[in-house]
Write a protein that holds these residues in place. Structure first.
Motif, PDB file in Angstrom:
ATOM      1  N   ASP A 106       0.821  -1.203   0.000  1.00 48.92           N
ATOM      2  CA  ASP A 106       0.000   0.000   0.000  1.00 48.92           C
ATOM      3  C   ASP A 106       0.861   1.262   0.000  1.00 48.92           C
ATOM      4  OD1 ASP A 106       1.027  -0.206   2.535  1.00 48.92           O
ATOM      5  OD2 ASP A 106      -0.833   0.376   3.553  1.00 48.92           O
ATOM      6  N   VAL A 107       2.049   1.182  -0.612  1.00 50.72           N
ATOM      7  CA  VAL A 107       2.951   2.339  -0.644  1.00 50.72           C
ATOM      8  C   VAL A 107       2.288   3.557  -1.273  1.00 50.72           C
ATOM      9  CG1 VAL A 107       3.992   1.638  -2.838  1.00 50.72           C
ATOM     10  CG2 VAL A 107       5.287   3.094  -1.263  1.00 50.72           C
ATOM     11  N   MET A 108       1.345   3.350  -2.185  1.00 49.53           N
ATOM     12  CA  MET A 108       0.612   4.464  -2.769  1.00 49.53           C
ATOM     13  C   MET A 108      -0.066   5.295  -1.692  1.00 49.53           C
ATOM     14  SD  MET A 108      -2.686   4.196  -5.285  1.00 49.53           S
ATOM     15  CE  MET A 108      -3.885   5.535  -5.350  1.00 49.53           C
ATOM     16  N   ASP A 109      -0.662   4.632  -0.690  1.00 50.32           N
ATOM     17  CA  ASP A 109      -1.372   5.343   0.370  1.00 50.32           C
ATOM     18  C   ASP A 109      -0.423   6.150   1.243  1.00 50.32           C
ATOM     19  OD1 ASP A 109      -3.598   4.011  -0.597  1.00 50.32           O
ATOM     20  OD2 ASP A 109      -3.360   2.355   0.811  1.00 50.32           O
ATOM     21  N   ARG A 110       0.857   5.794   1.216  1.00 56.00           N
ATOM     22  CA  ARG A 110       1.861   6.491   2.018  1.00 56.00           C
ATOM     23  C   ARG A 110       2.567   7.584   1.222  1.00 56.00           C
ATOM     24  NH1 ARG A 110       3.566   2.581   6.261  1.00 56.00           N
ATOM     25  NH2 ARG A 110       2.267   0.736   6.001  1.00 56.00           N
ATOM     26  N   SER A 111       2.187   7.773  -0.043  1.00 53.08           N
ATOM     27  CA  SER A 111       2.827   8.793  -0.878  1.00 53.08           C
ATOM     28  C   SER A 111       2.551  10.177  -0.316  1.00 53.08           C
ATOM     29  CB  SER A 111       2.317   8.701  -2.319  1.00 53.08           C
ATOM     30  OG  SER A 111       0.959   9.060  -2.393  1.00 53.08           O
ATOM     31  N   ALA A 112       3.412  11.119  -0.666  1.00 49.38           N
ATOM     32  CA  ALA A 112       3.323  12.464  -0.107  1.00 49.38           C
ATOM     33  C   ALA A 112       1.971  13.109  -0.386  1.00 49.38           C
ATOM     34  CB  ALA A 112       4.449  13.337  -0.669  1.00 49.38           C
ATOM     35  N   VAL A 113       1.484  12.974  -1.608  1.00 46.63           N
ATOM     36  CA  VAL A 113       0.223  13.609  -1.977  1.00 46.63           C
ATOM     37  C   VAL A 113      -0.938  13.041  -1.169  1.00 46.63           C
ATOM     38  CG1 VAL A 113      -1.468  13.888  -3.829  1.00 46.63           C
ATOM     39  CG2 VAL A 113       0.950  14.263  -4.294  1.00 46.63           C
ATOM     40  N   LEU A 114      -1.057  11.734  -1.092  1.00 41.02           N
ATOM     41  CA  LEU A 114      -2.196  11.148  -0.413  1.00 41.02           C
ATOM     42  C   LEU A 114      -2.095  11.297   1.093  1.00 41.02           C
ATOM     43  CD1 LEU A 114      -3.006   7.982  -2.546  1.00 41.02           C
ATOM     44  CD2 LEU A 114      -3.687  10.363  -2.846  1.00 41.02           C
ATOM     45  N   ARG A 115      -0.900  11.316   1.636  1.00 36.57           N
ATOM     46  CA  ARG A 115      -0.770  11.581   3.070  1.00 36.57           C
ATOM     47  C   ARG A 115      -1.251  12.995   3.380  1.00 36.57           C
ATOM     48  NH1 ARG A 115       4.395  11.735   5.133  1.00 36.57           N
ATOM     49  NH2 ARG A 115       5.432  11.476   3.146  1.00 36.57           N
ATOM     50  N   ALA A 116      -0.931  13.934   2.481  1.00 32.64           N
ATOM     51  CA  ALA A 116      -1.365  15.322   2.703  1.00 32.64           C
ATOM     52  C   ALA A 116      -2.872  15.432   2.679  1.00 32.64           C
ATOM     53  CB  ALA A 116      -0.735  16.226   1.649  1.00 32.64           C
TER      54      ALA A 116
END
Length: 330
Positions: A316-326
């Motif tokens: 789920d690295v996508m969910d941890r990306s900078a954009v989605l974390r923001a």
């Protein structure tokens, strides 16, 4: 949109989202595509073509971060291919069926979110920036300038499909800037062939190694590829027969893996950078593979899984990306 995304990135890097690790990933630095070109529509030129070079094993997370970043910059356009019938659509029909301005209600509902399209002037510098990462990018941009100067009153699309340029820019900024790692090109078949040679032991420095879909587990940062426009590859053996010859193809970047589906991001999908949700099946294969014949947005059977020779990351690295974390931060 890109300015808003830049703000989101700054916020994400400063403070991790609730429930996530207190030790965020290193600062996500990259050269935005518009910064790689200069000039207005009709007079645009490449001013930056250099690429980052890093050890291949460290690039998987950056590849996902960059793909998700550009999906955000194009307005999070999303397609759910799980709901699309698996019957084959005739060539030439797919593009119309995937166009939400012309599609029937039955087809249009599969486009979950509409984003920015390539004919929007706001996307000019971004797509031109993708081209800057390819050897033939300046020539393509010159042709596009002539197209823009043609004086058309309607929307002006790009003179050349830019999906391979998008992948090339992601790899350029991810750290695969050495051609021995990744042969950036305006055609997907060039780096597909490089990955096949890597599989055969003929390209030891190549970042990707080609397998049939289902031979190896799919991970974020991998590529899944299909043929297009009259070419009907079903397996790597079909491409091996044509090695070195031109063949229309398309590859998407895997950004998330779940038990029954993967999320992939590709350029020039429904005229933008889009995320597509692809269903998986384990039938007839050692590992899960994308279900064949997903015709929404022009996809065909995935005939090649390009496996990245890099350290693993979270599914789920996508969910941890900078954009989605923001976006997840209150």
């Amino acid at each position: 949109m890109r300015a808003a995304v830049a703000i989101l990135l700054s916020a994400a890097l400063a403070t991790p989202a609730a429930g996530q690790s207190a030790a965020p990933a290193p600062a996500f630095e990259f050269i935005p595509p518009p910064w790689r070109v200069a000039g207005e529509r009709g007079r645009m030129r490449v001013v930056q073509s250099l690429c980052r070079v890093e050890p291949t094993r460290q690039t998987r997370r950056r590849i996902v971060d960059l793909a998700v970043q550009e999906w955000a910059a194009f307005g999070f356009q999303t397609i759910d291919a799980r709901a699309v019938e698996t019957r084959r659509l005739p060539d030439g029909v797919v593009g119309e069926a995937a166009n939400p301005r012309r599609a029937s209600p039955r087809n249009a509902r599969h486009l979950l979110r509409l984003g920015t399209w390539e004919s929007d002037p706001k996307a000019d510098a971004t797509i031109a920036g993708y081209w800057s990462a390819t050897p033939d990018g300046p020539a393509i941009l010159s042709r596009q300038n002539r197209q823009w100067r043609g004086g058309s009153d309607g929307p002006v699309d790009w003179v050349q499909p830019w999906s391979a340029a998008f992948v090339s820019w992601v790899m350029c900024e991810a750290g695969l800037g050495d051609p021995e790692q990744f042969e950036r090109d305006i055609s997907h078949r060039v780096y597909i062939d490089q990955a096949i040679r890597a599989r055969d032991g003929e390209a030891p420095e190549a970042a990707y190694e080609a397998w049939d879909a289902g031979e190896r587990p799919i991970e974020p940062g991998d590529l899944v590829c299909n043929s297009r426009s009259g070419v009907d590859y079903r397996r790597l053996a079909d491409r091996r027969i044509d090695m070195g010859a031109y063949a229309p193809a398309h590859c998407d970047i895997v950004v998330r893996v779940a038990e029954d589906r993967i999320n992939v991001v590709g350029g020039n999908v429904v005229q933008g950078v889009s995320l597509t949700i692809l269903p998986l099946t384990s039938e007839g294969a050692a590992h899960a593979r994308p279900v064949a014949e997903m015709d929404m947005a022009g996809a065909r059977t995935v005939f090649a899984h390009l496996k990245l020779r890099a350290d693993p990351v979270e599914p789920d690295v996508m969910d941890r990306s900078a954009v989605l974390r923001a976006l997840a931060t209150p």
